[in-house]
Motif scaffolding. Structure first.
Motif, PDB file in Angstrom:
ATOM      1  N   ILE A 181      41.731  32.639  46.135  1.00 17.26           N
ATOM      2  CA  ILE A 181      40.785  33.840  46.142  1.00 17.26           C
ATOM      3  C   ILE A 181      39.477  33.857  45.015  1.00 17.26           C
ATOM      4  N   LYS A 182      38.158  34.082  45.526  1.00 15.27           N
ATOM      5  CA  LYS A 182      37.934  34.198  44.034  1.00 15.27           C
ATOM      6  C   LYS A 182      37.815  35.682  43.880  1.00 15.27           C
ATOM      7  N   PRO A 183      38.170  36.418  42.409  1.00 24.13           N
ATOM      8  CA  PRO A 183      37.993  38.201  42.272  1.00 24.13           C
ATOM      9  C   PRO A 183      36.555  38.373  42.082  1.00 24.13           C
ATOM     10  N   ALA A 184      35.830  39.407  42.219  1.00 25.74           N
ATOM     11  CA  ALA A 184      35.213  39.668  41.355  1.00 25.74           C
ATOM     12  C   ALA A 184      35.007  40.097  39.588  1.00 25.74           C
ATOM     13  N   THR A 185      34.144  39.556  38.459  1.00 21.29           N
ATOM     14  CA  THR A 185      33.863  39.087  37.230  1.00 21.29           C
ATOM     15  C   THR A 185      34.646  40.261  36.656  1.00 21.29           C
ATOM     16  N   GLU A 186      34.129  41.181  37.113  1.00 20.13           N
ATOM     17  CA  GLU A 186      34.494  42.594  36.609  1.00 20.13           C
ATOM     18  C   GLU A 186      35.528  42.861  36.952  1.00 20.13           C
ATOM     19  N   THR A 187      36.545  42.445  37.730  1.00 18.70           N
ATOM     20  CA  THR A 187      37.774  42.882  37.986  1.00 18.70           C
ATOM     21  C   THR A 187      39.172  41.841  38.477  1.00 18.70           C
ATOM     22  N   PRO A 188      39.122  41.019  37.545  1.00 20.00           N
ATOM     23  CA  PRO A 188      40.101  39.263  37.933  1.00 20.00           C
ATOM     24  C   PRO A 188      42.042  39.781  38.144  1.00 20.00           C
TER      25      PRO A 188
END
Length: 490
Positions: A181-188
């Protein structure tokens, strides 16, 4: 089974690679800020390409063992994650508010949807059986079985970070795959690290779920183009999606991509105006309009146009704006300054082009007032762009044909809604709208884990949910069995 979560915010998180919580190879960290007041709530590692490589290596190794696990054991892990989600619902909803600016209504809906994805996924191991196919050769039996695809790369968004990550992760794991998983930078946290923690607490074997946080500009390309990725599941903007798709295609990697939308809400002259306004209000302003399937344009018949605009503006003007942790709040903050500035620009340009503000238009910090715009045309900035905010441009039309033309005058084709007193008429118009999902006498913010979810045109490739995601996350294998001696021509 342990049931203690770490403090989700104010935690100095690490990467999850091979069930080990480790620092990034680069040794750098990223602050996580809340849109409530833009203060720092936590830090996460700034992952490097080496971390992506390590995560894929661990996933590939783990998947070879995980796919051999009995279906019942795979299902049990999903069931335990579901229980943990329910046990910690209040804490997770609070974290969604802090990290993503989610109001309590939106956060509760998101956790409920996440649970639905998990519950459906827990049924997949037992349901995944081979099929017998016909044969044109005498005494030949054809069996079609499905194997796990392998390693699924999941690139998730910031708007519904938990549910849209789990939408891919839960069926992937259930079907015998491993995940990076690579989550969005804003909501890791809610978009990745929390997911890994829940699976760890449920006893998932090491390496099956891995998370690498970091800036997409630095590790996104390696994530999408990694040779060990068998499927890339991406949710995000069309512009970024095109880039991700190109990188994945160069590796001949399968893709499931939900991209942007410019979703119309068509209200015919025989519709119940109050019902259409109710749907239009929810479909536009849930999570400040930061939803790929939210309403971007309200197309309303000219005979009821003024009534619709007045009622929508009156309702929008009364929506409480403020801290998303307050149970009364309906409109929380926009995710960041650049997103807010873009929304304000769309409003100002639309007014300069001849649109009129019926209510809203102002902002303070990241809090943008719910805005209704009248006298709008399809060419104006707030209508021709996917604005992704609490903005409702209302466009008049004179005939069904014009409504269909207006609905289709966009590169997108994700979702749409049609309101009419006659279901067959609404269905006929929906048949002519170029979108993957049409909702009659409702609005487009709907999702069911068993129903295929996806768009057309520039709104994506493939579909999530149901049989569609099973096919995407597995590969068919044909076994032919000759039961008697076969005669060959030479």
């Amino acid at each position: 089974m342990p049931v203690e979560l770490p403090e989700l915010a104010n935690e100095q998180w690490r990467l999850c690679i091979g069930n080990k919580w480790v620092d990034s190879n680069a040794g750098e960290r990223i602050p996580v800020t809340t849109p409530i007041d833009q203060s720092e709530i936590a830090t996460v590692p700034a992952g490097a390409t080496d971390d992506i490589d390590d995560a894929y290596d661990e996933a590939a190794t783990a998947q070879r063992k995980w796919k051999e696990m009995p279906p019942g054991e795979r299902a049990a892990v999903l069931e335990d994650v579901t229980k943990l989600l329910q046990t910690h619902e209040d804490e997770i909803v609070s974290t969604l508010a802090i990290e993503a600016g989610s109001t309590r209504v939106k956060g509760t809906i998101e956790v409920e949807n996440t649970g639905n994805f998990l519950e459906y996924a827990s049924t997949l191991p037992a349901e995944l059986r081979g099929k017998v196919g016909p044969s044109s050769i005498p005494d030949k039996e054809n069996r079609i079985e499905r194997d796990p695809a392998g390693v699924i790369g999941v690139i998730s968004p910031w708007n519904f970070p938990l549910s849209l990550t789990m939408r891919a992760v839960a069926p992937a794991v259930a079907l015998g795959n491993a995940v990076v998983i690579k989550p969005a930078t804003e909501t890791p946290i809610t978009g990745g690290l929390l997911v890994a923690k829940l699976f760890e607490m449920a006893g998932l074997p090491e390496g099956v779920v891995n998370v690498v946080t970091g800036h997409g500009s630095e590790i996104g390309d390696r994530m999408a183009a990694h040779p060990d990725a068998d499927v890339i599941a991406f949710t995000g903007s069309t512009g970024v999606g095109r880039h991700v798709s190109k990188l994945a295609a160069e590796q001949l990697t399968e893709q499931a991509m939900e991209l942007g939308g410019n979703n119309p809400h068509v209200v015919l002259e025989d519709a119940d105006v109050d019902d259409a306004v109710d749907a239009g209000l929810f479909g536009t302003f849930l999570h400040q309009g930061q939803v790929c399937i939210s309403l971007n344009r309200h197309l309303v018949h000219e005979s009821i146009y003024d009534e619709y605009v007045e009622k929508l503006a009156t309702r929008a003007d009364k929506l409480p704006v403020g801290d998303p942790r307050d149970s009364e709040t309906v409109i929380g903050p926009i995710i960041n300054e650049s997103q807010r500035d873009e929304l304000v620009d769309y409003i100002e340009r639309t007014v300069a082009q001849g649109g009129e503000i019926e209510t809203g238009g102002g902002f303070e910090d990241l809090y943008l007032e719910p805005t209704v715009l009248s006298q709008v045309t399809n060419e104006m900035a707030a209508a021709c762009n996917e604005h992704f905010g609490p903005i409702a441009p209302v466009i008049p039309f004179a005939s069904d044909r014009e409504a269909i033309r207006l609905a289709n005058e966009t590169e997108y084709g994700l979702a749409a809604s049609v309101h009419s007193g006659e279901i067959s008429r609404a269905k006929d118009i929906g048949d002519q709208i170029e979108a993957g999902m049409i909702h009659i006498n409702d609005q487009p913010i709907n999702s069911s884990p068993r129903i295929p979810f996806g768009g057309r045109k520039a709104s994506g490739l493939g579909q999530f949910n149901g049989e569609a995601i099973v096919k995407k996350f597995t590969e068919p294998k044909w076994f032919s069995i000759q039961t008697t001696q076969r005669t060959y021509p030479f």
